[in-house]
Design an enzyme around this catalytic site. Structure first.
Site, PDB file in Angstrom:
ATOM      1  N   HIS A  41     -13.358  26.212  27.441  1.00 15.50           N
ATOM      2  CA  HIS A  41     -14.347  25.392  26.726  1.00 15.50           C
ATOM      3  C   HIS A  41     -15.743  26.045  26.735  1.00 15.50           C
ATOM      4  O   HIS A  41     -16.755  25.347  26.648  1.00 15.50           O
ATOM      5  CB  HIS A  41     -14.452  23.982  27.335  1.00 15.50           C
ATOM      6  CG  HIS A  41     -13.145  23.287  27.499  1.00 15.50           C
ATOM      7  ND1 HIS A  41     -12.504  22.652  26.471  1.00 15.50           N
ATOM      8  CD2 HIS A  41     -12.346  23.156  28.591  1.00 15.50           C
ATOM      9  CE1 HIS A  41     -11.365  22.139  26.905  1.00 15.50           C
ATOM     10  NE2 HIS A  41     -11.237  22.430  28.193  1.00 15.50           N
ATOM     11  N   SER A  68     -35.441  44.529  14.724  1.00 17.99           N
ATOM     12  CA  SER A  68     -36.020  43.541  13.814  1.00 17.99           C
ATOM     13  C   SER A  68     -37.202  44.157  13.072  1.00 17.99           C
ATOM     14  O   SER A  68     -37.939  44.975  13.622  1.00 17.99           O
ATOM     15  CB  SER A  68     -36.491  42.320  14.608  1.00 17.99           C
ATOM     16  OG  SER A  68     -37.341  41.507  13.825  1.00 17.99           O
ATOM     17  N   LYS A 124     -36.688  43.022  19.762  1.00 19.91           N
ATOM     18  CA  LYS A 124     -35.303  42.679  19.447  1.00 19.91           C
ATOM     19  C   LYS A 124     -34.382  43.899  19.447  1.00 19.91           C
ATOM     20  O   LYS A 124     -34.746  44.976  19.000  1.00 19.91           O
ATOM     21  CB  LYS A 124     -35.216  42.010  18.072  1.00 19.91           C
ATOM     22  CG  LYS A 124     -35.892  40.642  17.974  1.00 19.91           C
ATOM     23  CD  LYS A 124     -35.143  39.586  18.733  1.00 19.91           C
ATOM     24  CE  LYS A 124     -33.798  39.272  18.142  1.00 19.91           C
ATOM     25  NZ  LYS A 124     -33.866  38.755  16.768  1.00 19.91           N
ATOM     26  N   GLU A 144     -21.603  41.345  14.860  1.00 22.32           N
ATOM     27  CA  GLU A 144     -21.813  40.241  13.920  1.00 22.32           C
ATOM     28  C   GLU A 144     -21.173  40.540  12.564  1.00 22.32           C
ATOM     29  O   GLU A 144     -20.587  39.650  11.929  1.00 22.32           O
ATOM     30  CB  GLU A 144     -23.315  39.980  13.758  1.00 22.32           C
ATOM     31  CG  GLU A 144     -23.946  39.363  15.011  1.00 22.32           C
ATOM     32  CD  GLU A 144     -25.463  39.236  14.910  1.00 22.32           C
ATOM     33  OE1 GLU A 144     -26.022  39.625  13.860  1.00 22.32           O
ATOM     34  OE2 GLU A 144     -26.076  38.757  15.883  1.00 22.32           O
TER      35      GLU A 144
END
Length: 460
Positions: free
Chosen positions: A156, A277, A283, A290
């Site tokens: 979970h 970024s 970043k 992704e």
């Protein structure tokens, strides 16, 4: 417009209709397979006396010259031709004259395109298997290196019980082993030659279909000419297998994205497989993971598309089946790219072992073992469960793991606890006690790694 038909027609095809019908923009990928199939076909035709040996040799020389010119760039495949078959045949006739017109004897575009698609798909299955094998070898290396790297196991998305990185990565190893097996199954099921089926009902020429199949490295000829030209099961099976591969890559990518976050800090993705970024200089984004996750839907779309296309088509060949190609090509290219990039990311990724172990401790993944400790000292499990729950509440309040509670604090909740509780709930003990095959214990993992060593060594 270069077409292989038209004698029955009284006027030119409308240009919009021609463009809509043409497939040269995408089936030109088949040029090698189309030429290889044609060489096998004329070789067989000569062996059964339909062509002379001289005609065979002229045609084969012409086909090989076309292949060489395409690959050298001397000849360009253009939209002047309806499809790759008309391109090859028209160029052959231009080169060797009327003998080239005998190339199509005893076959139809229906069995020709069925052959080309099978040959192409078969080649791609072999290449994808190689990429999956390389990825498994990378994962196997990580397993060997991190057999004693402790980390939390999750259910979970909650920290549950301690495992090792080798055990966690091993779960994906099993997934990709199944993927490899599926690709093998697809190859074996599809590896029968449709050439010689004609348009749908075979041909009156004395074709030797067994010879054609052998020349093209098939197990044998297909056994029903209608099924031969209308079968796209192997495309559906491949897209299903590719979708499953992408699902596995996507699940793994999701975990890596989580592990890479500032909150987890389990992994550091190499700069070569990260991006920054445009506005936030701090970043470092896990874009490869992704994009793999995102492209999964693209491959699913290809599978859904061909299933929908095929579901209402009667026997035998129908033009709808031209739609099997573009999305299949795209899915194959997508999966190959994703496996390669994911493998590169995994090879260069570093793992923060202290952070992983600390996360397992602070996530109370050893709580079950603390309860087992009480059970082993005569406390009923339900009571033990409640006692450890109180201990966890105390640790949450103090912001420490179970390992850092004092013995006095343990005894305050249950006098059963003794000094040996610390050894009983150490990450090492918790993991190493779990030694049934398939569990994360060191000895169990050593056995699995040995099995995988043999498995990878035996892969063809």
């Amino acid at each position: 417009m270069a077409q292989l038909w038209g004698g029955r027609f009284t006027k030119e095809t409308d240009q919009l209709v021609y463009n809509f019908n043409a497939s040269i923009s995408f089936d030109q990928k088949f040029y090698k397979q189309d030429i290889r199939g044609s060489i096998a076909h004329v070789t067989m035709l000569a062996s059964v006396g339909v062509l002379t040996e001289e005609e065979r040799d002229q045609i084969i020389d012409g086909l090989n010259s076309i292949l060489n010119d395409i690959e050298s760039g001397a000849v360009e495949i253009t939209s002047e031709y309806e499809d790759i078959h008309s391109f090859v045949e028209a160029n052959l006739i231009d080169r060797i004259g009327d003998v080239g017109k005998k190339l199509h004897t005893g076959r139809s575009r229906n069995d020709q395109v069925a052959l080309d698609m099978k040959l192409y798909t078969r080649d791609e299955v072999v290449e994808i298997k190689g990429l999956v094998k390389e990825l498994m070898e990378t994962l196997h290396g990580i397993m060997k290196e991190h057999i004693d790297t402790f980390m939390p196991g999750f259910t979970h998305l909650q920290k549950a019980q301690p495992v090792t990185l080798a055990h966690h990565v091993g779960a994906y190893m099993e997934m990709f082993k199944r993927d490899y097996s599926r690709l093998n199954d697809i190859f074996d099921r599809m590896n029968y030659c449709p050439l010689g089926a004609g348009a749908l009902a075979g041909t009156t020429y004395p074709l030797d279909r067994e010879q054609t199949a052998s020349l093209l490295d098939f197990y044998g000829p297909t056994l029903n000419s209608m099924d031969s030209v209308s079968d796209r099961d192997y495309v559906i099976e491949l897209l299903s297998a590719l979708s499953t591969i992408m699902m596995h890559l996507s699940r793994f990518s999701e975990e890596i994205i989580i592990w890479n976050s500032n909150e987890y800090k389990f992994v550091s993705i190499d700069d070569g497989f990260s991006t920054g970024s445009s506005i936030m200089p701090q970043k470092k984004n896990p874009d490869i993971a992704e994009l793999v996750r995102g492209k999964t839907g693209r491959v699913y779309g290809a599978l859904t598309s061909i299933l929908t296309t095929m579901k209402g088509i009667p026997l035998a060949y129908n033009k709808d089946m031209q739609e099997d190609k573009e999305l299949t090509f795209d899915a194959i290219d997508t999966v190959k790219g994703c496996i390669s990039l994911f493998n590169g990311m995994m090879k260069t990724m570093t793992f923060n072992k202290p952070q992983m172990e600390s996360s397992a401790k602070h996530g109370f993944t050893n709580a079950t073992d603390a309860a087992d400790y009480l059970v082993n000292h005569g406390v009923p499990f339900r009571d033990a469960h409640g006692i450890v729950g109180q201990l966890v509440l105390l640790c949450i309040d103090k912001q420490i793991p179970l390992d850092d509670l004092s013995l006095e604090e343990y005894k305050k909740i249950s006098p059963v606890f003794e000094e040996d509780i610390y050894e009983a709930i150490s990450m090492k003990t918790c993991v190493e006690k779990r030694n049934t095959i398939g569990a994360p214990g060191h000895d169990a993992m050593e056995k699995v790694i040995a099995i995988n060593d043999a498995y990878l060594a035996d892969l063809k």
